[in-house]
Design an enzyme around this catalytic site. Structure first.
Site, PDB file in Angstrom:
ATOM      1  N   GLU A 151       3.234  -1.836  -1.541  1.00 49.27           N
ATOM      2  CA  GLU A 151       4.335  -2.789  -1.595  1.00 49.27           C
ATOM      3  C   GLU A 151       3.824  -4.165  -2.012  1.00 49.27           C
ATOM      4  O   GLU A 151       4.455  -4.847  -2.829  1.00 49.27           O
ATOM      5  CB  GLU A 151       5.047  -2.874  -0.232  1.00 49.27           C
ATOM      6  CG  GLU A 151       5.613  -1.552   0.253  1.00 49.27           C
ATOM      7  CD  GLU A 151       4.632  -0.719   1.086  1.00 49.27           C
ATOM      8  OE1 GLU A 151       5.119   0.194   1.776  1.00 49.27           O
ATOM      9  OE2 GLU A 151       3.408  -0.975   1.046  1.00 49.27           O
ATOM     10  N   CYS A 193       3.887  -6.053   5.229  1.00 47.31           N
ATOM     11  CA  CYS A 193       4.625  -5.863   3.978  1.00 47.31           C
ATOM     12  C   CYS A 193       6.094  -6.206   4.152  1.00 47.31           C
ATOM     13  O   CYS A 193       6.724  -6.748   3.237  1.00 47.31           O
ATOM     14  CB  CYS A 193       4.457  -4.430   3.467  1.00 47.31           C
ATOM     15  SG  CYS A 193       2.816  -4.106   2.792  1.00 47.31           S
TER      16      CYS A 193
END
Length: 161
Positions: free
Chosen positions: A72, A101
């Site tokens: 991510e 994230c």
């Protein structure tokens, strides 16, 4: 999601192998997979001490010592490197984003996240804080029911010894 699963085949992490794509107006604007930073030896080459010595670290602990960049993160960083705006984009990831994230996804103004494999905060006492953070993603962090024939290869908790 099938594209994110294909992207994860590039991951060189000894933990979970994750792929992600960022979509804006039905177009892929960035992709990413987890692994060491550019120019740093890969996990399989001993680049990350935490990955190479997993037995020395408790599950979910000492991520600040792990040099791997999550899929991510790499997706958001790739968009940034090429000057692509992320506000309102949708992120598809093969794994539910971790706490870190998730914060970055919120900061990048991602509108929604879809994932295949769940992630639970490893320390139960902080799971609620993680779930509270997920609520800040406007369109939610949503599971997708997608068959993953490579789940055992990709997800460390499903891998047989």
């Amino acid at each position: 999601m099938q594209i994110a699963m294909t992207v994860r085949t590039r991951a060189d992490c000894l933990g979970s192998r994750v792929g992600a794509i960022l979509v804006q107006n039905d177009r892929i604007i960035a992709t990413g997979y987890n692994g060491t930073p550019h120019g740093v030896p890969n996990c399989s080459e001993g680049g990350c001490h935490r990955c190479s010595h997993r037995e020395a670290y408790a599950s979910g602990k000492d991520y600040d010592l792990c040099i791997c960049v999550h899929a991510e993160q790499n997706t958001l960083l790739s968009a940034a490197r090429f000057g692509i705006a992320t506000e309102g984009a949708v992120l598809y990831s093969t794994m539910q984003p971790c706490f870190g994230c998730t914060k970055e996804i919120i900061q990048a103004k991602i509108s929604a996240v879809y994932y295949v494999h769940p992630w639970v905060y490893p320390d139960a006492q902080f799971q609620q804080s993680y779930e509270d953070m997920l609520a800040y993603v406007p369109g939610g962090v949503n599971p997708l029911e997608v068959e993953d024939p490579d789940a055992e290869w990709a997800v460390s908790t499903l891998r047989r010894s």
